[in-house]
Design a protein around this motif. Structure first.
Motif, PDB file in Angstrom:
ATOM      1  N   ALA A  41       0.826  -1.209   0.000  1.00 38.32           N
ATOM      2  CA  ALA A  41       0.000   0.000   0.000  1.00 38.32           C
ATOM      3  C   ALA A  41       0.860   1.259   0.000  1.00 38.32           C
ATOM      4  O   ALA A  41       0.590   2.210  -0.752  1.00 38.32           O
ATOM      5  N   GLU A  45       1.085   4.226  -2.797  1.00 38.41           N
ATOM      6  CA  GLU A  45       0.929   5.639  -2.447  1.00 38.41           C
ATOM      7  C   GLU A  45       2.123   6.448  -2.951  1.00 38.41           C
ATOM      8  O   GLU A  45       1.952   7.537  -3.508  1.00 38.41           O
ATOM      9  N   ILE A  50      -2.697   5.585  -5.257  1.00 40.64           N
ATOM     10  CA  ILE A  50      -3.746   5.579  -4.234  1.00 40.64           C
ATOM     11  C   ILE A  50      -3.405   6.622  -3.184  1.00 40.64           C
ATOM     12  O   ILE A  50      -2.308   7.191  -3.202  1.00 40.64           O
ATOM     13  N   LEU A  52      -3.597   7.091   1.146  1.00 41.36           N
ATOM     14  CA  LEU A  52      -3.758   6.347   2.393  1.00 41.36           C
ATOM     15  C   LEU A  52      -4.001   7.288   3.556  1.00 41.36           C
ATOM     16  O   LEU A  52      -3.484   8.402   3.592  1.00 41.36           O
ATOM     17  N   ALA A  65      -7.269   2.734   2.351  1.00 41.10           N
ATOM     18  CA  ALA A  65      -6.868   3.229   1.027  1.00 41.10           C
ATOM     19  C   ALA A  65      -8.064   3.886   0.350  1.00 41.10           C
ATOM     20  O   ALA A  65      -9.194   3.398   0.445  1.00 41.10           O
TER      21      ALA A  65
END
Length: 98
Positions: A41, A45, A50, A52, A65
């Motif tokens: 994740a 980012e 994405i 977070l 997310a």
């Protein structure tokens, strides 16, 4: 050289295609799985794919997310005694008009 998104990155991206936020950390995963998921994740980012934040989900802080185009609460960043910056769970404020 990387061959594209890994297993966890694909799972996160596929889950976000629906446009809703996705809880990244969950107690159903083992510790090693949670570490791998968080690493995936954070890499997504860093790549700008994405966003977070940390939020309280059912009373527990969880990494969540969001798709790039979705609305997201502002995270609270605090500096720890070790000098590192940590994300504190965001607090959603319910608007009176809806």
């Amino acid at each position: 050289m990387s061959r594209g998104p890994g297993r966890w990155q694909r799972l996160i991206l596929d889950s976000l295609e629906k446009g809703a936020p996705v809880v990244i950390t969950h107690p159903d995963f083992s510790t090693s799985e949670q570490v791998a998921i968080r690493r995936a994740a954070y890499r997504l980012e860093d790549e700008g794919r994405i966003r977070l934040t940390s939020e309280r989900v059912v009373g527990r802080p969880r990494l969540v997310a969001y798709p790039l185009e979705g609305e997201m609460p502002e995270p609270l960043n605090v500096t720890g005694m070790d000098g590192k910056v940590y994300r504190m769970p965001a607090i959603r404020v319910q608007r009176a008009d809806g």
